[in-house]
Design a protein around this motif. Structure first.
Motif, short mmCIF file in Angstrom:
data_model
loop_
_atom_site.label_atom_id
_atom_site.label_comp_id
_atom_site.label_asym_id
_atom_site.label_seq_id
_atom_site.Cartn_x
_atom_site.Cartn_y
_atom_site.Cartn_z
N GLU A 226 43.16 50.04 30.74
CA GLU A 226 42.73 49.04 30.47
C GLU A 226 43.55 47.12 30.55
O GLU A 226 42.90 47.03 32.51
CB GLU A 226 42.03 47.59 29.28
N LYS A 227 45.19 47.98 30.73
CA LYS A 227 45.53 46.66 32.03
C LYS A 227 45.80 47.14 33.34
O LYS A 227 45.53 46.24 33.67
CB LYS A 227 46.62 47.90 31.09
N ASN B 189 50.04 40.05 39.43
CA ASN B 189 49.10 40.61 39.09
C ASN B 189 49.93 41.88 38.94
O ASN B 189 49.24 43.23 39.09
CB ASN B 189 48.52 40.95 40.29
N ASP C 23 43.33 48.41 35.05
CA ASP C 23 41.90 47.45 35.36
C ASP C 23 41.76 46.26 35.47
O ASP C 23 41.13 45.35 36.57
CB ASP C 23 40.34 47.65 34.58
N HIS C 24 42.75 45.65 34.64
CA HIS C 24 42.78 44.44 34.33
C HIS C 24 43.58 42.99 35.52
O HIS C 24 42.81 42.52 36.32
CB HIS C 24 43.56 43.38 33.24
N SER C 25 44.69 44.14 35.77
CA SER C 25 46.10 44.47 37.35
C SER C 25 44.54 43.93 38.34
O SER C 25 44.43 43.08 39.46
CB SER C 25 46.52 44.71 37.47
N TYR C 26 44.04 45.10 38.64
CA TYR C 26 43.19 45.52 39.68
C TYR C 26 42.10 44.17 39.55
O TYR C 26 41.77 44.31 40.79
CB TYR C 26 42.35 46.67 39.50
N ARG C 27 41.46 43.40 38.98
CA ARG C 27 40.11 43.13 38.89
C ARG C 27 41.30 41.83 39.33
O ARG C 27 40.65 40.84 40.55
CB ARG C 27 39.89 42.82 37.34
N LEU C 28 42.14 41.51 38.42
CA LEU C 28 43.10 39.74 39.44
C LEU C 28 43.52 40.25 40.54
O LEU C 28 43.23 38.85 42.02
CB LEU C 28 44.51 39.92 38.62
#
Length: 295
Positions: A66-67, A260, A69-74
């Motif tokens: 989840e962490k 990010n 994926d969050h960085s990738y989305r940013l």
């Protein structure tokens, strides 16, 4: 239950904060550990360890994903904004319909751990960054860097692997108290002899708990770890991605790079640096695809 080589464990003395794989158990019951998600090699007494069951391991892995994926989305949000801005400038404010192409910065990633390197290369590929990955033991990096730079001619150099601060070996300010910070710093200095300008070759150096100040002084643009904390295995990729996809005529604010990452400013820091992306036109599909195949 008995702990064996290959088992996943956590340390009681550190409140079970990280998961490790057991790599060796000595005759005097000292256990050598390999971080599952952070760039850390450690050792601990056998009695300090507890086995982690599969359910707990999967739960931790989901949290880590989840962490990531969050960085990738940013990063993807940043990338879309950069691309729209570049498209606007390349087409003269959308008055020209000619297609353009972009050449992101080429990366040489030298890693002291083949497993972490593999994880990083998968993320580079997902993001779309041209990269050469080389596994090299940290102690050998200063000797091999010249040949690798000559062979690959990168725009961005990543020097990472394993590191750790040992209180028993010296003060936190002393380089001798770190597992591999000295080797990282020597490698950076050697690279700077060949490329002295900070914007000619952008360098990230360091791993978990690395001596941040010495790496910056040696000539790194970005490094770990200002607060001597552990960094995530994929953090160097997100720093490189921001640099690789920022145009060469734009300066990058340090916070824009760090925000990010999964570790943030406690584990990572750096200096103001220019991007390395270049935009051109017209777009020639066959030529560009052939060039991508050579990267």
């Amino acid at each position: 239950m008995e702990i064996k080589v290959g088992d996943i464990v956590a340390r009681k003395s550190h409140q079970f904060d990280l998961l490790f794989k057991v790599t060796e158990i000595t005759h005097n019951q000292i256990v050598y550990l390999y971080g599952e998600d952070v760039r850390l090699i450690a050792d601990a007494p056998y009695d300090d360890l507890v086995l982690v069951d599969e359910n707990e391991r999967q739960k931790r892995q989901r949290t880590d994903r989840e962490k990531v994926d969050h960085s990738y989305r940013l990063f993807r949000q940043d990338y879309q904004l950069i691309r729209q801005k570049n498209e606007y400038h390349a087409t003269g404010g959308y008055t020209n319909n000619a297609e353009f192409f972009q050449i992101p910065g080429r990366v040489l990633h030298i890693d002291g751990d083949p497993n972490y390197l593999k994880k990083c290369l998968m993320l580079y590929e997902k993001i779309g960054i041209p990269v050469y990955g080389v596994y090299c033991h940290e102690k050998e990096m200063p000797e091999k860097i010249d040949g690798l730079l000559e062979k690959y001619r990168p725009d961005i150099l990543v020097i990472t692997g394993h590191d750790a601060y040992s209180k028993s070996k010296g003060k936190i300010t002393e380089l001798k108290a770190y597992r591999h910070s000295r080797h990282f710093a020597q490698t950076v200095r050697q690279a700077r002899k060949k490329f002295p300008h900070l914007d000619q070759l952008v360098i990230f150096a360091g791993a978990c708990q690395s001596h941040f100040e010495s790496l910056i002084r040696a000539g790194a643009n970005y490094a770990s770890s200002p607060s001597r904390v552990n960094i995530h295995a994929l953090d160097p990729v997100y720093i490189v991605a921001k640099i690789s996809f920022t145009p060469f005529d734009e300066r990058i604010n340090v916070w824009d790079v760090l925000r990010n990452t999964l570790t943030g400013e406690k584990g990572l820091g750096g200096i103001e640096t220019k991007g390395v992306l270049r935009t051109g036109m017209p777009y020639q599909r066959l030529v560009i695809e052939e060039e991508k195949g050579d990267l």
